[in-house]
Design an enzyme around this catalytic site. Structure first.
Site, short mmCIF file in Angstrom:
data_model
loop_
_atom_site.label_atom_id
_atom_site.label_comp_id
_atom_site.label_asym_id
_atom_site.label_seq_id
_atom_site.Cartn_x
_atom_site.Cartn_y
_atom_site.Cartn_z
N SER A 1 -10.82 0.95 4.46
CA SER A 1 -10.18 -0.33 4.77
C SER A 1 -11.23 -1.43 5.02
O SER A 1 -12.04 -1.68 4.13
CB SER A 1 -9.25 -0.12 5.98
N ASP B 1 0.38 0.32 -0.69
CA ASP B 1 -0.64 -0.32 0.15
C ASP B 1 -0.85 -1.75 -0.33
O ASP B 1 -1.05 -1.97 -1.53
CB ASP B 1 -1.94 0.51 0.03
N HIS C 1 -1.45 3.02 3.22
CA HIS C 1 -2.72 2.61 3.81
C HIS C 1 -3.01 3.41 5.08
O HIS C 1 -2.14 3.60 5.91
CB HIS C 1 -2.68 1.12 4.16
#
Ligand SMILES: *[C@@H]1O[C@H](CO)[C@@H](O)[C@H](O)[C@H]1NC(C)=O
Ligand SMILES: *[C@@H]1O[C@H](CO)[C@@H](O)[C@H](O)[C@H]1NC(C)=O
Ligand SMILES: *[C@@H]1O[C@H](CO)[C@@H](O)[C@H](O)[C@H]1NC(C)=O
Ligand SMILES: *[C@@H]1O[C@H](CO)[C@@H](O)[C@H](O)[C@H]1NC(C)=O
Length: 403
Positions: free
Chosen positions: A189, A343, A373
């Site tokens: 991320s 995501d 995610h």
């Protein structure tokens, strides 16, 4: 009695309505995901209310919650774990205890959390990096870079960069028995964003003699220019990372000024002077057909130059690695990219994979059709998901073969 039962019934209906959110058909363990997602949603609502009442800043509330996940550095039979500093930035260091035939491999890891949250000592990250060290018999350096809203761009980037550069010095590598030809960076991320930026910037730094062998980017954020990609449109309210939260994170990386968040929400934050940068994030020619579906590409709507002058970070390569030109991309090391179908950041990963491949960089792109995610961090009780284990094992397998 009757009224009590009625209240209980109504309360249950409201609760069920709150917890229930339709999940994509291909999710394994949809109920578990629903409960994890409802818990996180509740925490976010709590943070919103607390902020609205003027009691505490939104990110501060979420920080208090992530702090409850903290675990002390604890060594086990296979890995020695310590908190230390590399060039004045704190890191959690994982040193394997098993014998090694020769020099070891090493991974410098950057945790996720939208540049605002998280730390190497969170239970989920500690587990991920410890297992990486154990399974690969590798040294792992997990970096505690400074966070927003107290610190803004480029502090986060500079912290991870200075740790990586410090670690890549031959004298330091030899102190830890690391092979200078087998060091990589990785992150998930926001950490994937930092890893991609570090890998690019190291190539431009004449002081760095040892090169990275690989970069591994787990559902990375790679650009802050177009916040209305097909993946943003389709996954606005999917588990863990909603569109409004990623926009909070992106804008919060650069400033606490709300006007940037508002401009990003309507995707009108890039000034017309920077229009040439859209070629690097143009999804209409960078996404495969199955991701484009029937979405229609519309030309960008431009915003005020004032915002970009005040907060130039979002147009900076060190924050938006997708803005690198092909000549810069060409020199990058072998790359692993994980994307998840459900995501908001999916298309960032797809576009980077495509651009790296076109530039001739060897890329392994794993696209998890049934994942959302953050999935790789859900590998221990009470938030343990089969998909988390599967993605983690695949990532380790790739590292083992390529690092
Ligand atoms: C240590 O490594 C052994 C052998 O690979 C493994 O069976 C054991 O579970 C590991 N211990 C921990 C705490 O991970
Ligand atoms: C770390 O910071 C201190 C001052 O806070 C400074 O004296 C020292 O030289 C720094 N060390 C490194 C390696 O940069
Ligand atoms: C240590 O950090 C400073 C900035 O804080 C940086 O200028 C310097 O290059 C770093 N040293 C190494 C060896 O990376
Ligand atoms: C994006 O690509 C399409 C063609 O696929 C092109 O028509 C359009 O002008 C491009 N837009 C920008 C801003 O680069």
């Amino acid at each position: 009695m009757g009224s009590k039962l009625l209240c209980l019934f109504l309360a249950s209906v409201i609760l069920a309505y709150y917890i229930y959110s339709p999940m994509p058909e291909d999710f394994e363990e949809p109920w578990k995901v629903m409960f994890i997602s409802a818990t996180l949603r509740t925490l976010k609502h709590l943070a919103e209310v607390t902020e609205y009442l003027g009691l505490q800043n939104y990110m501060e509330v979420l920080t208090l919650i992530t702090n409850t996940e903290y675990v002390m550095p604890m060594s086990d039979e296979n890995v020695t774990v310590t908190d230390t500093e590399f060039n004045n930035t704190t890191v959690r260091l994982y040193l394997p205890r098993k014998a090694s035939d020769g020099l070891r491999r090493a991974v410098v890891y950057f945790h996720g959390g939208g540049w605002c949250l998280g730390q190497a000592g969170m239970k989920s990250y500690d587990r991920l990096t410890r297992r990486t060290s154990d399974m690969l018999n590798a040294v792992v350096v997990s970096v505690n870079y400074r966070l927003a809203p107290k610190y803004h761009f480029p502090i986060q980037f500079e912290d991870v960069y200075s740790v990586t550069k410090f670690f890549l010095q031959s004298s330091v590598l030899s102190q830890y028995g690391v092979d200078p030809d087998r060091v990589g960076v990785a992150g998930d991320s926001a950490g994937g964003n930092l890893a991609a930026a570090v890998a690019q910037q190291l190539l431009e730094d004449p002081e760095v003699k040892n090169k990275l062998k690989i970069q591994a980017l787990l559902y990375p954020a790679l650009q802050a220019l177009d916040l209305n990609l097909p993946s943003y449109r389709e996954n606005e309210n999917k588990p863990i990372l909603s569109k409004s939260l990623i926009i909070r994170f992106w804008s919060g990386y650069f400033t606490s000024d709300l006007s940037l968040r508002e401009a990003m929400t309507s995707n009108r934050h890039v000034p017309v002077e920077s229009s040439h940068l859209f070629q690097f994030v143009n999804w209409s020619n960078l996404l495969p057909e199955e991701m484009k579906k029937d979405h229609v590409y519309v030309s960008p709507t431009y915003g005020s130059s004032e915002l970009a002058q005040k907060y130039p970070g979002f147009l900076d390569l060190r924050a938006s690695p997708l803005l690198a030109n092909d000549a810069q991309l060409q020199k990058l090391p072998r790359t692993y990219i994980l994307t998840c179908q459900h995501d908001v950041l999916r298309d960032d990963g797809f576009m980077y994979a495509r651009r790296l491949q076109r530039a001739g960089v060897p890329v392994t792109h794993d696209h998890a059709k049934d994942a959302f995610h953050g999935a790789i961090t859900f590998v221990s009780f009470p938030a343990e998901l089969a998909v988390g284990h599967r993605l983690f094992n695949r990532y380790i397998e790739w590292l083992n073969e390529n690092l």
